[in-house]
Design an enzyme around this catalytic site. Structure first.
Site, mmCIF file in Angstrom:
data_model
loop_
_atom_site.group_PDB
_atom_site.id
_atom_site.type_symbol
_atom_site.label_atom_id
_atom_site.label_comp_id
_atom_site.label_asym_id
_atom_site.label_seq_id
_atom_site.Cartn_x
_atom_site.Cartn_y
_atom_site.Cartn_z
ATOM 1 N N HIS A 159 4.082 -2.145 -0.813
ATOM 2 C CA HIS A 159 4.059 -1.164 -0.927
ATOM 3 C C HIS A 159 2.722 -0.763 -2.289
ATOM 4 O O HIS A 159 2.260 0.441 -1.490
ATOM 5 C CB HIS A 159 4.753 -0.234 -1.593
ATOM 6 C CG HIS A 159 6.032 -0.637 -0.267
ATOM 7 N ND1 HIS A 159 6.522 -0.386 0.949
ATOM 8 C CD2 HIS A 159 7.934 -0.778 -0.491
ATOM 9 C CE1 HIS A 159 7.599 -0.459 1.237
ATOM 10 N NE2 HIS A 159 8.688 -0.708 0.665
ATOM 11 N N HIS A 196 11.996 -2.339 5.046
ATOM 12 C CA HIS A 196 10.435 -1.880 4.884
ATOM 13 C C HIS A 196 9.455 -1.694 4.898
ATOM 14 O O HIS A 196 9.146 -3.066 4.893
ATOM 15 C CB HIS A 196 10.218 -1.120 3.593
ATOM 16 C CG HIS A 196 11.838 -0.328 2.619
ATOM 17 N ND1 HIS A 196 12.680 -1.491 2.190
ATOM 18 C CD2 HIS A 196 12.771 0.756 2.911
ATOM 19 C CE1 HIS A 196 13.485 -0.500 1.853
ATOM 20 N NE2 HIS A 196 14.002 0.647 2.090
#
Length: 343
Positions: A159, A196
């Site tokens: 991320h 994710h």
């Protein structure tokens, strides 16, 4: 024997809590998950080595100088300004095109994308050690010491973009490994199988055609990171057609995931890379506390086998996967199946 890397310094970071639905809750990215994953390696007869310190050069190929200075110094600056022992932003800019902030509060808002990436006194040292694991694994594969190497990266990285942390991630270990491999290989692919979307990895390579990026993940229409990871995001400029997202309906199990994996692997084979970075999230498990997908322990073995059989030299970089009854079993199944498929 599969080479593996881990450093005790990776246990120094513990962010404690983040905001969920307006409530402060414990961060699931804890040192305990590294203990569980290390125990899984022991079951496989793998003893991870401590990586060397490769300095900032491999990391600076991915992250900006301002960002690296921030990560190294912000905790001390924050405390000197009267802040609490953990750095958490309370303001964010509309965009990042203006004047670079001068205060610790301004810098924190500039570089920390959400509340799930607090900075403690040990964060920089842990993140550096985590990145060094990814570099060590990449160097092993690049030097043909092995065709499979595993980096037990904690904190995770996918991320984190060039200058923004987020989602428990500070340095983008998968991107750092890919850029290090680019020194020795012409074409690199990154396949992200975390629950994710790897939005930081996508952002780093979105304009490039020398690193193919693919991510299989829970549909961001209703799941973190929300703003990125949709199927229409295909890259930009020279990178158009070199970014591929495979969002899955929430609750999807083995069959749906494996079907998306077949499509991703077909794209990889058409790109014909020289080496693969596998961003290995285990949080797609049905037992994971995030609960977005329902991949079984056996399913991780099937996923692993399919990826292994494409035959590319592979750097496996640990991303997500949080404390659950099957976390260790899922890693055992994944690495065991990967190695067996190559034997």
């Amino acid at each position: 024997m599969m080479h593996a890397y881990f450093s005790p310094d990776q246990l120094l970071h513990h962010g404690q809590s983040f905001l969920v639905g307006g409530e402060r809750k414990p961060i699931p990215e804890t040192p305990e998950r590294a203990d569980i994953l290390n125990a899984a390696l022991t079951k496989l007869g793998i003893s991870p080595s401590r990586p060397a310190d490769y300095g900032l050069s491999p990391i600076a190929r991915v992250h900006s100088p301002e960002y690296l200075l921030f990560l190294e110094n912000i905790h001390q600056e924050w405390r000197a300004a009267g802040g609490a022992d953990i750095v958490v932003p309370h303001i964010h800019p509309f965009d990042r095109q203006g004047i670079y902030p001068a205060t610790p509060a301004g810098k924190a808002g500039f570089h920390l994308g959400d509340t799930s990436c607090p900075i403690t006194a040990g964060t920089w040292q842990s993140a550096r050690a985590s990145a060094n694991c990814a570099i060590a694994a990449a160097r092993d594969v690049g030097a043909e010491k092995t065709d499979i190497a595993y980096a037990l990266c904690r904190p995770p990285g996918h991320h984190a973009s060039r200058e923004i942390a987020g989602g428990f991630c500070y340095l983008n270990n998968s991107a750092i490994a890919a850029m290090d491999l680019r020194e020795r290989f012409g074409r690199v692919a990154i396949l992200d199988i975390d629950l994710h979307h790897g939005n930081g990895t996508q952002h780093i390579f979105y304009d490039r055609d020398d690193v193919l990026t693919l991510s299989i993940h829970a549909d961001p229409a209703g799941f973190y990171p929300f703003y990125w990871g949709h199927a229409h995001e295909r890259g930009n400029g020279a990178g158009l057609g070199y970014n591929h997202n495979f969002p899955l309906p929430l609750g999807s199990g083995d069959d749906v995931f494996l079907n998306a994996l077949d499509r991703a692997l077909e794209t990889i084979q058409r790109y014909a890379p020289d080496v693969l970075v596998l961003a290995c999230g285990l949080d797609a498990s049905g037992d994971d506390p995030f609960g977005g997908l329902c991949v079984s322990t056996g399913g991780f073995g099937k996923i692993s086998r399919k990826i292994s059989l494409i035959g590319l030299p592979t750097v496996i970089v640990q991303e997500g996967g949080y404390v659950s009854p099957t976390l260790g079993d899922n890693l055992v199944q994944f690495l065991e199946s990967f190695a067996e498929a190559r034997s």
